[in-house]
Design a protein around this motif. Structure first.
Motif, PDB file in Angstrom:
ATOM      1  N   ILE A  97       0.820  -1.212   0.000  1.00 31.99           N
ATOM      2  CA  ILE A  97       0.000   0.000   0.000  1.00 31.99           C
ATOM      3  C   ILE A  97       0.857   1.268   0.000  1.00 31.99           C
ATOM      4  N   PRO A  98       1.858   1.405   0.848  1.00 31.07           N
ATOM      5  CA  PRO A  98       2.714   2.598   0.762  1.00 31.07           C
ATOM      6  C   PRO A  98       3.402   2.731  -0.596  1.00 31.07           C
ATOM      7  N   ASP A  99       3.866   1.615  -1.164  1.00 30.84           N
ATOM      8  CA  ASP A  99       4.501   1.674  -2.486  1.00 30.84           C
ATOM      9  C   ASP A  99       3.522   2.168  -3.548  1.00 30.84           C
ATOM     10  N   LEU A 100       2.271   1.698  -3.483  1.00 25.40           N
ATOM     11  CA  LEU A 100       1.276   2.110  -4.477  1.00 25.40           C
ATOM     12  C   LEU A 100       0.918   3.589  -4.321  1.00 25.40           C
ATOM     13  N   SER A 101       0.927   4.083  -3.081  1.00 21.64           N
ATOM     14  CA  SER A 101       0.677   5.518  -2.890  1.00 21.64           C
ATOM     15  C   SER A 101       1.827   6.330  -3.474  1.00 21.64           C
ATOM     16  N   HIS A 102       3.043   5.815  -3.317  1.00 19.29           N
ATOM     17  CA  HIS A 102       4.210   6.492  -3.890  1.00 19.29           C
ATOM     18  C   HIS A 102       4.154   6.426  -5.415  1.00 19.29           C
ATOM     19  N   ALA A 103       3.707   5.289  -5.963  1.00 16.73           N
ATOM     20  CA  ALA A 103       3.568   5.166  -7.416  1.00 16.73           C
ATOM     21  C   ALA A 103       2.526   6.151  -7.939  1.00 16.73           C
ATOM     22  N   THR A 104       1.478   6.389  -7.156  1.00 14.70           N
ATOM     23  CA  THR A 104       0.475   7.384  -7.535  1.00 14.70           C
ATOM     24  C   THR A 104       1.086   8.774  -7.575  1.00 14.70           C
ATOM     25  N   ALA A 105       1.895   9.104  -6.572  1.00 14.75           N
ATOM     26  CA  ALA A 105       2.576  10.397  -6.554  1.00 14.75           C
ATOM     27  C   ALA A 105       3.537  10.522  -7.733  1.00 14.75           C
ATOM     28  N   ASP A 106       4.261   9.436  -8.055  1.00 17.16           N
ATOM     29  CA  ASP A 106       5.167   9.463  -9.198  1.00 17.16           C
ATOM     30  C   ASP A 106       4.410   9.714 -10.493  1.00 17.16           C
ATOM     31  N   GLY A 133     -11.094   6.564  -5.319  1.00 13.57           N
ATOM     32  CA  GLY A 133     -10.665   5.177  -5.301  1.00 13.57           C
ATOM     33  C   GLY A 133     -11.815   4.227  -5.075  1.00 13.57           C
ATOM     34  N   ASN A 134     -11.615   2.984  -5.500  1.00 11.63           N
ATOM     35  CA  ASN A 134     -12.558   1.908  -5.207  1.00 11.63           C
ATOM     36  C   ASN A 134     -11.801   0.763  -4.563  1.00 11.63           C
ATOM     37  N   SER A 135     -12.396   0.153  -3.540  1.00 12.12           N
ATOM     38  CA  SER A 135     -11.852  -1.037  -2.893  1.00 12.12           C
ATOM     39  C   SER A 135     -10.433  -0.774  -2.402  1.00 12.12           C
ATOM     40  N   VAL A 156      -4.970   3.067  -0.613  1.00 11.13           N
ATOM     41  CA  VAL A 156      -3.886   3.727  -1.350  1.00 11.13           C
ATOM     42  C   VAL A 156      -4.041   5.245  -1.234  1.00 11.13           C
ATOM     43  N   ILE A 157      -5.268   5.732  -1.378  1.00 11.65           N
ATOM     44  CA  ILE A 157      -5.526   7.169  -1.268  1.00 11.65           C
ATOM     45  C   ILE A 157      -5.307   7.650   0.162  1.00 11.65           C
ATOM     46  N   ILE A 158      -5.753   6.870   1.136  1.00 10.35           N
ATOM     47  CA  ILE A 158      -5.564   7.244   2.539  1.00 10.35           C
ATOM     48  C   ILE A 158      -4.072   7.373   2.852  1.00 10.35           C
ATOM     49  N   GLU A 159      -3.263   6.437   2.342  1.00 12.99           N
ATOM     50  CA  GLU A 159      -1.819   6.512   2.560  1.00 12.99           C
ATOM     51  C   GLU A 159      -1.218   7.701   1.814  1.00 12.99           C
TER      52      GLU A 159
END
Length: 302
Positions: A95-104, A118-120, A125-128
């Motif tokens: 989850i933290p990696d996916l939040s970072h990927a979103t920022a990237d 977000g869904n599910s 991911v959004i919360i992180e």
């Protein structure tokens, strides 16, 4: 004997018939090819909205809602690394990696601040993301959040997903099954463990941005509405919880008109109201409203 000149590399092919009215594009981030969709002609003054997909899926099932909002917002729908048509990373994302990927991804697109829908699994991911990059998120829309104690252990979650499959439109399977197959069993097991260990509730209660939570009344992956209200009431200001009657888990796919409608109202700080044109079995109900959200007017159907 002469030799033929080397042929240039073939360009990356998109489907002959695009799956969306959004423009389909590729970019490369940290050596990984990332596929995404974007508003075809976004006005410069539109607020940015990015849609974040769920567990094992691509952004394709989010398109019905994203397309309905694409004229109101500069819209992005990425396949995060490891999902859908995007390339895989050697290490499995949590989850933290996916939040970072979103920022990237937002960095790559030149976006400084956005509303995230977000869904599910996309919800934690959004919360992180909000926890790590609070200055970069305008608002959060969490549709059918997943990953808490109610979804543990894995066999229980599988049973809930099986029950949900019978409640979703049959055409959802044509979108979801290929994504799940591509994602694979080993990735599913690793990411499920990371998802259930993520402190979603703690992080949600720490958020201080306007947050809309949309729940499906027929969603087997979520606890009952009274439990949701109990949790939401622990925040004093920022959470608005809405229940959508007749919907299950994949609301972004099954009820795009109603979801786009409530998102527009939320983004404009308007009371939650139903549309008289909707079928009689489809209604929005307000479950919880933080004190900083405007109260419904007397004409509201919430």
């Amino acid at each position: 004997m002469s030799t033929s000149p080397a042929l240039p590399p073939k360009p990356r092919r998109l489907p002959r018939r695009p799956a969306s009215t959004l423009a389909e594009k590729w970019t490369r981030i940290d050596g990984i090819d990332v596929f995404y969709r974007e508003s075809p002609r976004p006005p410069a003054d539109r607020r940015v909205m990015a849609h974040i997909h769920g567990f094992g899926l691509s952004g394709r099932y989010l398109l019905p809602t994203a397309e309905r909002l694409a004229d109101d917002f500069h819209t992005f729908v990425p396949d995060l690394p490891g999902f859908g048509r995007s390339g895989r990373r050697k290490d499995m994302l949590d989850i933290p990696d996916l939040s970072h990927a979103t920022a990237d991804f937002l960095d790559d697109r030149g976006v400084e601040k956005a509303t995230l829908v977000g869904n599910s699994m996309g919800c934690p991911v959004i919360i992180e993301f909000a926890h790590r990059y609070p200055e970069r998120i305008d608002r959060a829309v969490l549709v059918s959040p997943a990953g808490g104690l109610h979804n543990q252990p894995l066999r229980r979650a599988i049973g809930q997903l099986s029950a949900d499959a019978t409640r979703e439109p049959t055409r959802m399977a044509r979108v979801a099954v290929p994504d799940y197959v591509r994602f694979g069993v080993p990735s599913t097991l690793r990411l499920f463990r990371a998802l259930t260990q993520y402190p979603s509730l703690q992080r949600l209660l720490e958020m201080r941005i306007p947050t809309l939570v949309v729940l499906g009344q027929r969603d087997p992956l979520l606890p009952h509405a009274h439990r949701v209200d109990e949790i939401a009431s622990q925040t004093d200001s920022h959470v608005l919880v809405v229940l959508l009657e007749g919907a299950a888990h994949a609301i972004n796919f099954s009820h795009p008109d109603q979801l786009a409608h409530v998102i527009r109202l939320f983004m404009d700080d308007q009371p939650i109201q139903n549309d008289s044109q909707w079928p009689g079995h489809v209604r929005l109900y307000e479950v919880h409203r933080g004190k900083h959200h405007p109260r419904p007017t007397s004409g509201s159907s919430a």
